[in-house]
Motif scaffolding. Structure first.
Motif, PDB file in Angstrom:
ATOM      1  N   THR A 125       0.805  -1.217   0.000  1.00 59.65           N
ATOM      2  CA  THR A 125       0.000   0.000   0.000  1.00 59.65           C
ATOM      3  C   THR A 125       0.841   1.272   0.000  1.00 59.65           C
ATOM      4  N   GLU A 126       0.355   2.263  -0.750  1.00 57.01           N
ATOM      5  CA  GLU A 126       0.929   3.611  -0.746  1.00 57.01           C
ATOM      6  C   GLU A 126      -0.194   4.609  -0.528  1.00 57.01           C
ATOM      7  N   ALA A 127       0.167   5.843  -0.233  1.00 59.91           N
ATOM      8  CA  ALA A 127      -0.839   6.862   0.071  1.00 59.91           C
ATOM      9  C   ALA A 127      -1.837   7.025  -1.075  1.00 59.91           C
ATOM     10  N   SER A 128      -1.371   6.866  -2.309  1.00 56.18           N
ATOM     11  CA  SER A 128      -2.253   7.030  -3.468  1.00 56.18           C
ATOM     12  C   SER A 128      -2.573   5.700  -4.142  1.00 56.18           C
ATOM     13  N   ALA A 129      -2.231   4.609  -3.495  1.00 52.43           N
ATOM     14  CA  ALA A 129      -2.466   3.287  -4.093  1.00 52.43           C
ATOM     15  C   ALA A 129      -2.842   2.312  -2.985  1.00 52.43           C
ATOM     16  N   GLY A 130      -4.124   2.358  -2.612  1.00 54.14           N
ATOM     17  CA  GLY A 130      -4.626   1.451  -1.593  1.00 54.14           C
ATOM     18  C   GLY A 130      -5.531   0.419  -2.218  1.00 54.14           C
ATOM     19  N   LYS A 137       3.535   3.840  -6.995  1.00 57.35           N
ATOM     20  CA  LYS A 137       4.551   4.678  -7.626  1.00 57.35           C
ATOM     21  C   LYS A 137       5.978   4.314  -7.219  1.00 57.35           C
ATOM     22  N   SER A 138       6.157   3.467  -6.240  1.00 58.66           N
ATOM     23  CA  SER A 138       7.509   3.056  -5.848  1.00 58.66           C
ATOM     24  C   SER A 138       8.200   2.385  -7.034  1.00 58.66           C
ATOM     25  N   THR A 139       9.480   2.698  -7.204  1.00 63.41           N
ATOM     26  CA  THR A 139      10.203   2.213  -8.373  1.00 63.41           C
ATOM     27  C   THR A 139      11.337   1.264  -7.988  1.00 63.41           C
ATOM     28  N   ALA A 140      11.656   0.386  -8.928  1.00 65.32           N
ATOM     29  CA  ALA A 140      12.787  -0.530  -8.779  1.00 65.32           C
ATOM     30  C   ALA A 140      13.638  -0.384 -10.044  1.00 65.32           C
ATOM     31  N   ASP A 144      23.548  -2.730 -11.850  1.00 64.77           N
ATOM     32  CA  ASP A 144      24.433  -3.893 -11.875  1.00 64.77           C
ATOM     33  C   ASP A 144      24.191  -4.766 -10.643  1.00 64.77           C
ATOM     34  N   GLY A 145      23.865  -6.011 -10.876  1.00 67.02           N
ATOM     35  CA  GLY A 145      23.704  -6.965  -9.792  1.00 67.02           C
ATOM     36  C   GLY A 145      22.347  -6.986  -9.125  1.00 67.02           C
ATOM     37  N   GLY A 146      21.430  -6.087  -9.539  1.00 66.84           N
ATOM     38  CA  GLY A 146      20.125  -6.092  -8.890  1.00 66.84           C
ATOM     39  C   GLY A 146      19.285  -4.871  -9.200  1.00 66.84           C
ATOM     40  N   TYR A 147      18.720  -4.279  -8.145  1.00 70.05           N
ATOM     41  CA  TYR A 147      17.786  -3.163  -8.298  1.00 70.05           C
ATOM     42  C   TYR A 147      18.021  -2.136  -7.191  1.00 70.05           C
ATOM     43  N   ARG A 148      17.570  -0.897  -7.476  1.00 70.82           N
ATOM     44  CA  ARG A 148      17.536   0.131  -6.428  1.00 70.82           C
ATOM     45  C   ARG A 148      16.089   0.575  -6.262  1.00 70.82           C
ATOM     46  N   LEU A 149      15.590   0.439  -5.035  1.00 75.56           N
ATOM     47  CA  LEU A 149      14.198   0.749  -4.734  1.00 75.56           C
ATOM     48  C   LEU A 149      14.077   2.144  -4.142  1.00 75.56           C
ATOM     49  N   SER A 150      13.069   2.878  -4.640  1.00 75.40           N
ATOM     50  CA  SER A 150      12.786   4.216  -4.120  1.00 75.40           C
ATOM     51  C   SER A 150      11.282   4.403  -4.009  1.00 75.40           C
ATOM     52  N   GLY A 151      10.866   5.099  -2.969  1.00 70.85           N
ATOM     53  CA  GLY A 151       9.447   5.360  -2.774  1.00 70.85           C
ATOM     54  C   GLY A 151       9.062   5.249  -1.313  1.00 70.85           C
ATOM     55  N   VAL A 152       7.765   5.395  -1.064  1.00 74.28           N
ATOM     56  CA  VAL A 152       7.246   5.348   0.307  1.00 74.28           C
ATOM     57  C   VAL A 152       6.021   4.445   0.351  1.00 74.28           C
ATOM     58  N   LYS A 153       6.033   3.501   1.268  1.00 67.44           N
ATOM     59  CA  LYS A 153       4.876   2.653   1.528  1.00 67.44           C
ATOM     60  C   LYS A 153       4.153   3.165   2.769  1.00 67.44           C
ATOM     61  N   SER A 154       2.845   2.991   2.801  1.00 58.88           N
ATOM     62  CA  SER A 154       2.036   3.562   3.876  1.00 58.88           C
ATOM     63  C   SER A 154       1.281   2.485   4.644  1.00 58.88           C
TER      64      SER A 154
END
Length: 273
Positions: A125-130, A137-140, A144-154
């Motif tokens: 869940t996110e503030a705009s995605a329940g 909107k969180s991104t991955a 190299d070797g994987g992923y970088r995650l950014s965003g906020v979960k609520s």
């Protein structure tokens, strides 16, 4: 009413005793202080309750869904906050790992959850995605070797307390599930939300600031994370229903007992019904 077998009867008697002696009397104070109930959860782990649906091969007790629901009802009747934490950690993360995880992921993450050494959290869940999780909107970002995650979960149950977070984020091929340990660099947590109840079950934001997740900690296939998450949520509906039954039963019992104690106009108030 279904007839319980000997194993179910034994488990239920044990849980009722635990709920009465370890949960019910402590629940009001923990709720008042908003204190996460680690002592109670550790005891549940020792009793094998936190991995009831996970097979013994991966550290659980491998019990059936009926027994799990009956146990959930008893826990919820004694302490709804503990029941919420119990429902999440024994449900969503373990179900998703068991069904979609590799053997390496099961050994690394499922086993400590099922053995009750860890608590797991589920972060969709996110503030705009329940109600519409496809809108998250969180991104991955692939690196190299994987992923970088950014965003906020609520509103994440056990945020800041759990040792493992199953996080859904949008990768190049679509929403993907990731296994993120609490100590991952760039992972942080908000303060517990102020709620109407369930104060001992902490609910927080989970914040990701370029959190690196190695390829080996992606759960299943890229782009299949929402499917995995919804499958996990479907499996958890039974637990939510069992919690509601337990809470309702406890409320009725409290009201019944009070009606047998309180007197007005020279009669116990239950006699006016």
């Amino acid at each position: 009413m279904i007839a319980l077998n000997d194993e179910q009867t034994m488990v239920l008697e044990m849980v009722r005793r635990f709920a009465r002696e370890e949960l019910a009397e402590r629940a009001p104070e923990y709720d008042k202080r908003g204190e996460y109930p680690w002592p109670q959860l550790r005891k549940m782990g020792e009793l094998g309750l936190l991995g009831m649906n996970t097979p013994e091969a991966w550290g659980g007790t491998g019990l059936d869904a009926v027994t799990w629901a009956l146990v959930m009802e008893e826990i919820a009747a004694a302490d709804p906050s503990v029941a919420v934490i119990f429902s999440v950690t024994s449900g969503l993360p373990q179900y998703m790992l068991l069904r979609f995880g590799s053997d390496e992921q099961k050994e690394k993450y499922l086993r400590p959850l099922a053995e009750g050494r860890w608590i797991g959290a589920f972060a969709l869940t996110e503030a705009s995605a329940g109600s519409d999780p496809k809108g998250l909107k969180s991104t991955a970002e692939r690196v190299d070797g994987g992923y970088r995650l950014s965003g906020v979960k609520s509103w994440i149950t056990s945020g800041g307390q759990a040792q493992l977070y199953v996080i859904m984020a949008r990768a190049p091929e679509g929403i993907t599930a990731f296994l993120v340990p609490a100590e991952a660099e760039g992972l942080s947590f908000g303060e517990p939300e102020e709620k109407m109840g369930l104060h001992a079950a902490h609910t927080t934001e989970v914040r990701m600031d370029g959190v690196f997740v190695p390829e080996a900690d992606r759960l299943g296939e890229e782009g299949k994370g929402l499917h995995y998450a919804l499958a996990g949520l479907d499996s958890g509906r039974l637990g939510i229903a069992a919690q509601a039954v337990g809470i309702a039963r406890a409320a009725f019992e409290i009201a019944r007992d009070y009606a047998d104690e309180r007197e007005q106009f020279g009669r116990k108030i239950r006699e006016f019904q």
